[in-house]
Design a protein around this motif. Structure first.
Motif, PDB file in Angstrom:
ATOM      1  N   VAL A 348      31.334  48.882  46.662  1.00  0.00           N
ATOM      2  CA  VAL A 348      32.287  47.813  46.971  1.00  0.00           C
ATOM      3  C   VAL A 348      32.626  47.022  45.718  1.00  0.00           C
ATOM      4  CG1 VAL A 348      32.547  45.610  48.169  1.00  0.00           C
ATOM      5  CG2 VAL A 348      31.682  47.598  49.396  1.00  0.00           C
ATOM      6  N   THR A 349      33.917  46.928  45.452  1.00  0.00           N
ATOM      7  CA  THR A 349      34.426  46.202  44.291  1.00  0.00           C
ATOM      8  C   THR A 349      35.525  45.256  44.742  1.00  0.00           C
ATOM      9  OG1 THR A 349      33.938  48.041  42.791  1.00  0.00           O
ATOM     10  CG2 THR A 349      35.559  46.429  42.048  1.00  0.00           C
ATOM     11  N   LEU A 350      35.485  44.037  44.233  1.00  0.00           N
ATOM     12  CA  LEU A 350      36.503  43.044  44.579  1.00  0.00           C
ATOM     13  C   LEU A 350      36.728  42.137  43.386  1.00  0.00           C
ATOM     14  CD1 LEU A 350      38.365  41.609  46.624  1.00  0.00           C
ATOM     15  CD2 LEU A 350      36.376  40.271  47.360  1.00  0.00           C
ATOM     16  N   GLY A 351      37.985  41.970  43.027  1.00  0.00           N
ATOM     17  CA  GLY A 351      38.317  41.104  41.904  1.00  0.00           C
ATOM     18  C   GLY A 351      39.258  39.993  42.304  1.00  0.00           C
ATOM     19  N   PHE A 352      39.125  38.864  41.644  1.00  0.00           N
ATOM     20  CA  PHE A 352      40.035  37.735  41.803  1.00  0.00           C
ATOM     21  C   PHE A 352      40.682  37.485  40.446  1.00  0.00           C
ATOM     22  CE2 PHE A 352      36.671  37.006  44.960  1.00  0.00           C
ATOM     23  CZ  PHE A 352      37.428  36.953  46.120  1.00  0.00           C
ATOM     24  N   GLY A 353      41.922  37.936  40.295  1.00  0.00           N
ATOM     25  CA  GLY A 353      42.547  37.854  38.990  1.00  0.00           C
ATOM     26  C   GLY A 353      41.840  38.794  38.030  1.00  0.00           C
ATOM     27  N   GLY A 354      41.371  38.259  36.916  1.00  0.00           N
ATOM     28  CA  GLY A 354      40.670  39.077  35.933  1.00  0.00           C
ATOM     29  C   GLY A 354      39.170  39.065  36.096  1.00  0.00           C
ATOM     30  N   VAL A 355      38.669  38.406  37.155  1.00  0.00           N
ATOM     31  CA  VAL A 355      37.219  38.289  37.365  1.00  0.00           C
ATOM     32  C   VAL A 355      36.790  39.226  38.483  1.00  0.00           C
ATOM     33  CG1 VAL A 355      35.333  36.741  37.977  1.00  0.00           C
ATOM     34  CG2 VAL A 355      37.259  35.894  36.616  1.00  0.00           C
ATOM     35  N   ARG A 356      35.773  40.033  38.218  1.00  0.00           N
ATOM     36  CA  ARG A 356      35.218  40.905  39.237  1.00  0.00           C
ATOM     37  C   ARG A 356      34.069  40.201  39.942  1.00  0.00           C
ATOM     38  NH1 ARG A 356      35.033  47.392  38.386  1.00  0.00           N
ATOM     39  NH2 ARG A 356      37.296  47.706  38.329  1.00  0.00           N
ATOM     40  N   ALA A 357      34.337  39.754  41.165  1.00  0.00           N
ATOM     41  CA  ALA A 357      33.294  39.074  41.941  1.00  0.00           C
ATOM     42  C   ALA A 357      32.259  40.061  42.440  1.00  0.00           C
ATOM     43  CB  ALA A 357      33.926  38.325  43.106  1.00  0.00           C
ATOM     44  N   LEU A 358      32.687  41.278  42.761  1.00  0.00           N
ATOM     45  CA  LEU A 358      31.787  42.354  43.169  1.00  0.00           C
ATOM     46  C   LEU A 358      32.157  43.592  42.371  1.00  0.00           C
ATOM     47  CD1 LEU A 358      31.865  41.893  47.068  1.00  0.00           C
ATOM     48  CD2 LEU A 358      30.069  41.138  45.497  1.00  0.00           C
ATOM     49  N   ASP A 359      31.132  44.288  41.878  1.00  0.00           N
ATOM     50  CA  ASP A 359      31.389  45.422  40.977  1.00  0.00           C
ATOM     51  C   ASP A 359      30.495  46.597  41.376  1.00  0.00           C
ATOM     52  OD1 ASP A 359      32.104  47.087  38.944  1.00  0.00           O
ATOM     53  OD2 ASP A 359      31.451  45.768  37.314  1.00  0.00           O
ATOM     54  N   GLY A 360      30.997  47.451  42.263  1.00  0.00           N
ATOM     55  CA  GLY A 360      30.269  48.655  42.651  1.00  0.00           C
ATOM     56  C   GLY A 360      28.999  48.404  43.429  1.00  0.00           C
ATOM     57  N   VAL A 361      29.012  47.429  44.337  1.00  0.00           N
ATOM     58  CA  VAL A 361      27.817  47.078  45.114  1.00  0.00           C
ATOM     59  C   VAL A 361      27.535  48.156  46.159  1.00  0.00           C
ATOM     60  CG1 VAL A 361      26.799  45.416  46.719  1.00  0.00           C
ATOM     61  CG2 VAL A 361      28.144  44.614  44.754  1.00  0.00           C
ATOM     62  N   SER A 362      26.280  48.599  46.213  1.00  0.00           N
ATOM     63  CA  SER A 362      25.864  49.608  47.199  1.00  0.00           C
ATOM     64  C   SER A 362      24.460  49.283  47.695  1.00  0.00           C
ATOM     65  CB  SER A 362      25.867  51.019  46.588  1.00  0.00           C
ATOM     66  OG  SER A 362      27.156  51.394  46.164  1.00  0.00           O
ATOM     67  N   PHE A 363      24.253  49.378  49.006  1.00  0.00           N
ATOM     68  CA  PHE A 363      22.924  49.252  49.614  1.00  0.00           C
ATOM     69  C   PHE A 363      23.039  49.606  51.091  1.00  0.00           C
ATOM     70  CE2 PHE A 363      24.847  45.045  49.954  1.00  0.00           C
ATOM     71  CZ  PHE A 363      24.641  44.714  51.289  1.00  0.00           C
TER      72      PHE A 363
END
Length: 602
Positions: A348-363
């Motif tokens: 799971v990846t989610l960005g706000f503008g140029g900031v990645r709040a989540l970067d490849g989260v897995s569990f």
């Protein structure tokens, strides 16, 4: 039936209505009868506007459009085709409703001022059509010669009979509104108006509720416009004018935007003020505006709201629910095939503008386990909960729950599927009791709707059952003694527990708790930890976002640590706490080993 109706109406309102009725029937002059008839029509218009503006919390500027459209349909069908009231009146309601249904699909997706501008634009288009389509509408001169109402073989040609008929329609309209906006369905509207995020997370379909309110406002607007056409015997572009919309909005705000009595009081006050100030000739609009502005300043919640607050100060609140004599456990979410893991988060990846709040989260999460989600501020913990619960949609990756892909599912669908949550910042309705705040958990799950609300004459069995489930959830969280108090008057720690109880009352398969121990002392933290363990013992998976590692030490079976949107460690609590990446990013060197809460207590 009569005693049941009167039981839900406060005595002052009954006395005021009786006094107004006696005056209108026996003492009013022909002029006063006409003014009171106009007041009834405007009251019906405002009651409809309260649906979308008051209960749904959206500023629609199309109410005058629905009003004028209803009037034009009555005028055209009556004068061109000679149809009677029993034909024109239903058509005058159906026409605005059809327009509302057509425009609702694109317009209701807009938020705040964009929605207002869109509804204003629709009104201007309809006004332009009324002016330009002169062969049908009469253009700027309008359509004169609209006949009086003929009903049940009687022509309502005198002012007293028209007054009685109009106010009879208003009474019927009031009963429908009262039935729709009370009980569990009314609480759903209340929550949507105050907190759309919490409403969505509790399974309420915001789009459906807004659509319902918009269509109902159109129906009432059309009915009011039809009655106005029969009363003044002409319909013109003035019935669609923005000035009428401003008048409707003023009546709603001055009287009270969610109270039936407020609609009637606002209509009476504004119509009479406008008429009485006409003696000032060129200055009457200034005097009228100043009087309206004074009421808005002195009573920002409307006149009825101000009276309710005075009554509450003098006599205490009068609308608190009765505490249920028995409780009822919440039924579990819809049964599904057993899945392990119950939740799977992959890339799971989610960005706000140029900031990645989540970067490849897995569990993965297993059934019935308690997992702690830790990490520094800004690491993405709450953002991750928002993705799982459907409040955010991730840019990449997949989230599956019980084997179903919920990556792009809306929040209300995910909630009904069995995921409940609390929030980092408390999302409760302060003026509602703790019991009703928890009972709101059932509003979306049990599918409260307009048709169901209209069918529940007498006691609302849905609300009664929701309150029994709410009381059981409150007992489980140890706050049963506080359920009758307004949430705004409760201590911070108790309000935290109310939010957890509300999540449990949905009957979830998984609960996401965002900092549930905030504001609790050590004893309260220990008690809450034990209660959360009993929740997990029922097979409910629990995810706890928490900075309080002492609290988690007595609770979590596994820890997942995030930093800058990435999972940097996951596993048993002792292993995660000793992980070098966790120490560097979150705990810091030399952090003492957290002891379970019980070990630090005397």
């Amino acid at each position: 039936m009569l005693s049941w109706l009167l039981s839900g109406i406060r005595l002052p309102l009954v006395l005021a209505a009786a006094a107004l009725t006696v005056y209108a029937l026996f003492f009013a002059t022909p002029y006063d009868m006409r003014i009171l008839t106009l007041c009834g029509i405007y009251a019906l218009l405002v009651i409809g506007f309260q649906f979308i503006f008051g209960h749904a919390g959206a500023v629609s500027l199309a109410q005058a459009t629905f009003f004028g459209l209803g009037g034009y349909i009555t005028g055209i069908v009556a004068t061109r085709f000679g149809a009677g009231f029993l034909v024109t009146f239903p058509l005058s309601i159906a026409g605005p409703v059809l327009l509302a249904v057509v425009v609702a699909i694109p317009v209701l997706k807009l938020e705040e001022h964009y929605f207002s501008l869109a509804t204003l634009g629709i009104g201007l288009v309809v006004l332009l059509l009324a002016v330009q389509w002169s062969d049908i509408t009469g253009g700027t001169n309008g359509l004169p010669g609209i006949p009086p109402i003929e009903f049940a073989g009687h022509v309502l040609s005198d002012r007293r009979s028209m007054l009685c008929f109009v106010w009879s329609v208003v009474v019927i309209g009031c009963l429908i509104v009262w039935q729709v906006t009370r009980g569990l369905h009314g609480l759903a509207f209340h929550l949507m108006r105050e907190d759309r995020v919490a409403a969505s997370a509790l399974g309420l379909n915001i789009a459906h509720l807004r659509f319902t309110a918009f269509v109902l406002s159109a129906a009432y607007g059309g009915a009011a416009g039809a009655l106005m056409a029969h009363v003044i015997h002409v319909v013109s572009p003035e019935n669609l004018d923005l000035a009428l919309m401003v008048t409707c909005l003023t009546m709603t705000v001055i009287g009270g935007r969610t109270r039936i009595a407020g609609a009637i009081l606002g209509a009476l006050l504004i119509v009479y003020l406008r008429e009485r100030f006409r003696v000032l000739e060129n200055y009457y609009m200034i005097a009228y505006g100043l009087a309206a502005l004074s009421v808005l300043i002195l009573a920002p919640y409307g006149l009825v709201g101000a009276l309710e607050r005075v009554r509450a100060l003098l006599f205490g609140p009068s609308s608190n629910p009765q505490q249920p004599s028995v409780s009822e456990p919440a039924p579990r979410a819809a049964a599904a095939a057993f899945h392990d893991p119950i939740l799977a988060v992959h890339g799971v990846t989610l960005g706000f503008g140029g900031v990645r709040a989540l970067d490849g989260v897995s569990f993965d999460l297993r059934n019935g386990e308690i997992v702690g989600l830790i990490g520094p501020n800004g690491s993405g913990k709450t953002t991750l909960l928002n993705v799982i619960s459907g409040l955010y949609t991730c840019d990449e990756g997949q989230v599956t729950f019980r084997g179903d892909d919920i990556t792009r599912a809306p929040a209300h669908v995910i909630s009904k599927g069995g995921i409940a949550r609390t929030f980092q910042h408390i999302h409760l309705v302060d003026e509602l009791s703790a019991l009703d705040n928890i009972a709101l958990a059932r509003a979306g799950i049990d599918g409260a709707g307009v048709l169901k609300a209209l069918s529940t004459i007498g006691h609302d069995r849905q609300l009664e059952r929701a309150r029994r489930i709410a009381f059981a959830a409150a007992e489980r969280l140890g706050i049963a003694s506080a359920v009758m108090e307004p949430c705004g008057a409760l201590p911070y720690g108790t309000r935290r527990r109310v939010e957890v109880a509300r999540a449990i009352a949905t009957g979830p398969a998984m609960v996401l708790l965002d900092e549930p121990a905030a504001g609790l002392n050590e004893q309260e933290q220990l008690d809450l930890a034990e209660r959360i363990k009993t929740i997990a013992a029922d097979g409910i998976t629990v995810v706890v976002v928490e900075h309080n590692l002492v609290f988690l030490a007595a609770l979590a079976e596994r820890l997942i640590c995030l930093d800058r949107g990435k999972v940097i460690a996951a596993g048993l609590p002792d292993v995660v706490r000793r992980d070098p990446a966790v120490v560097e990013a979150y705990l810091g060197p030399g952090t003492p080993e957290p002891l379970p809460i019980a070990a630090g207590m005397p």
